[in-house]
Design an enzyme around this catalytic site. Structure first.
Site, PDB file in Angstrom:
ATOM      1  N   LYS A  62       0.818  -1.221   0.000  1.00 56.15           N
ATOM      2  CA  LYS A  62       0.000   0.000   0.000  1.00 56.15           C
ATOM      3  C   LYS A  62       0.847   1.264   0.000  1.00 56.15           C
ATOM      4  O   LYS A  62       0.401   2.320  -0.454  1.00 56.15           O
ATOM      5  CB  LYS A  62      -0.933   0.014   1.204  1.00 56.15           C
ATOM      6  CG  LYS A  62      -0.237   0.034   2.565  1.00 56.15           C
ATOM      7  CD  LYS A  62      -1.235   0.016   3.697  1.00 56.15           C
ATOM      8  CE  LYS A  62      -0.557  -0.068   5.052  1.00 56.15           C
ATOM      9  NZ  LYS A  62       0.073  -1.396   5.270  1.00 56.15           N
ATOM     10  N   HIS A 191       1.110  -3.477  15.180  1.00 62.09           N
ATOM     11  CA  HIS A 191       1.672  -2.366  14.405  1.00 62.09           C
ATOM     12  C   HIS A 191       1.735  -1.167  15.339  1.00 62.09           C
ATOM     13  O   HIS A 191       0.710  -0.693  15.809  1.00 62.09           O
ATOM     14  CB  HIS A 191       0.807  -2.047  13.192  1.00 62.09           C
ATOM     15  CG  HIS A 191       1.517  -1.280  12.122  1.00 62.09           C
ATOM     16  ND1 HIS A 191       2.125  -0.061  12.360  1.00 62.09           N
ATOM     17  CD2 HIS A 191       1.732  -1.553  10.807  1.00 62.09           C
ATOM     18  CE1 HIS A 191       2.667   0.378  11.238  1.00 62.09           C
ATOM     19  NE2 HIS A 191       2.442  -0.506  10.280  1.00 62.09           N
ATOM     20  N   GLU A 265       6.607  -5.496   8.469  1.00 59.48           N
ATOM     21  CA  GLU A 265       5.878  -4.936   7.337  1.00 59.48           C
ATOM     22  C   GLU A 265       6.395  -3.542   6.983  1.00 59.48           C
ATOM     23  O   GLU A 265       5.651  -2.552   7.011  1.00 59.48           O
ATOM     24  CB  GLU A 265       4.381  -4.871   7.653  1.00 59.48           C
ATOM     25  CG  GLU A 265       3.761  -6.224   7.972  1.00 59.48           C
ATOM     26  CD  GLU A 265       2.351  -6.090   8.533  1.00 59.48           C
ATOM     27  OE1 GLU A 265       1.858  -4.943   8.645  1.00 59.48           O
ATOM     28  OE2 GLU A 265       1.743  -7.117   8.875  1.00 59.48           O
TER      29      GLU A 265
END
Length: 394
Positions: A62, A191, A265
């Site tokens: 993304k 996250h 990530e």
């Protein structure tokens, strides 16, 4: 990658934006242009391998879904964090095996789940009971990775309001529910927030993950995956080194067993510094004070916050500007207000830059424009999106 591979230009030693402008005739270009240094992406990959050797990066598509960048990272051997069916298609089209993908959107449409199932992308995050029931119905043999909330106190883009369950109460309840439905829980994820500035947040979250692994063992789960999410800086390698030290220490303390696979990530880490956006001044205005002295110079560019500079609105980025005048060091600096090209008064790029008094037709470069720019830009008001020139060191 499929047909239509763009041309890659090669350079020796170091990429010079000024030389690119001179040799490519960019002064005549009305459209804004991205200059992408693919070697910067490769350098970031080497830095990651050196500082975080146990953590395998799964690039967050993304952040920048440029097919050239995605293919490069695929060739380098990274994994991928995908959030939708189309991102899965892009990555799978780069000959990436499904084992190298995590479907890291905790709330997925059924058709996207079915696509993941069809292509055997088994690893996916979950953070609430409704998604567990959805998985039970539509993808019961997937690998559930329970995402819990553990946010940094300082981050560019906090995510905890939207994703992540309470680590102490909800996460264990979700694991019990999954057990009752005969679903597999294979790991946990978190996250700390995109653009994390509280470095200790990683240690706090990894400790919580260890407690959930212990609970999983009590339930009979063979949990073997820890996903530590993103938040890694893209233009501050010193800060990244400090984060790496904290992560490595925490992983060694709480997950010494190397049978546990640890992934992350990173998005902006790989691509932010790889892109420089070149814009042209197509109009200007001088604002003078009551005494007639020049106070502020306004510049109107061919890209703005509805295009590449959406990162100002959505990613809270503070941009910096470079000009390419030979006599720049000897020229006086003026307070400069920079506008985008649209007719919207919100289309303001910056109001506190210091620049020499530039002219219509001059070019301004904006470094570190590779993260959360390209995939979000729109042709609002009919203005074209920037094209991209690709460069790579010999």
């Amino acid at each position: 990658m499929a047909s239509g591979v763009p041309e890659i230009h090669y350079y020796e030693h170091e990429l010079s934006i000024r030389r690119v402008i001179e040799e490519s005739g960019l002064q005549d270009l009305d459209q804004a242009l991205n200059i992408c240094d693919l070697s910067s992406v490769e350098q970031k990959h080497r830095l990651w391998q050196r500082l975080l050797p146990r953590i395998r990066p799964y690039y967050a598509v993304k952040c920048n879904d440029d097919p050239v960048v995605v293919q490069l990272l695929a060739d380098l051997g990274t994994g991928f964090d995908c959030a939708s069916k189309n991102e899965l298609k892009l990555v799978l089209g780069c000959n990436v095996s499904p084992e190298r993908i995590i479907f890291a959107n905790p709330c997925r449409p059924v058709s996207h789940l079915e696509y993941a199932k069809e292509h055997q992308v088994a690893n996916g995050t979950v953070d609430n009971e409704f998604e567990i029931y959805k998985l039970h119905k539509h993808y019961s043999n997937s690998n559930l990775i329970v995402r819990f909330k553990s946010e940094a106190k300082e981050a560019q883009c906090p995510l905890g309001d939207k994703f992540g369950c309470d680590a102490d109460v909800d996460a264990t309840a979700l694991m019990l529910l999954a057990k009752s439905l005969n679903l597999k829980v294979t790991g946990t994820s978190f996250h700390v927030g995109s653009g994390c500035s509280e470095l200790e947040a990683y240690d706090r979250a990894i400790k919580k993950a260890k407690n959930l692994f212990k609970f999983g063992e009590l339930l009979g789960y063979d949990m073997d995956l820890l996903d530590i999410g993103g938040g890694f800086p893209g233009s501050d390698d010193g800060k990244f080194e400090k984060i790496s030290e904290i992560v490595n220490t925490s992983v060694e303390r709480y997950f010494p067993d190397e049978r546990v696979k640890i992934i992350a990530e990173p998005g902006r880490f790989f691509v932010a510094a790889a892109y420089t956006l070149i814009c042209k001044i197509h109009a200007k205005r001088e604002v003078r004070n009551e005494a007639g002295k020049l106070d502020t110079v306004m510049y109107y560019l061919n890209d703005g916050v509805y295009g590449s500079f959406n990162c100002i609105l959505y990613d809270h980025q503070v941009v910096t500007a470079e000009h390419y005048l030979d006599e720049a060091n000897s020229l006086p600096q003026f307070k400069s207000l920079i506008w985008g090209p649209s007719c919207d008064a919100l289309d303001k790029i910056s109001e506190d830059l210091l620049l020499p008094n530039l002219n219509r037709g001059d070019l301004i470069g904006f470094p570190n424009m590779g993260a959360y720019t390209v995939p979000i830009a729109s042709p609002f008001n009919g203005f074209e999106l920037p094209k991209t020139l690709y460069f790579r060191a010999i």
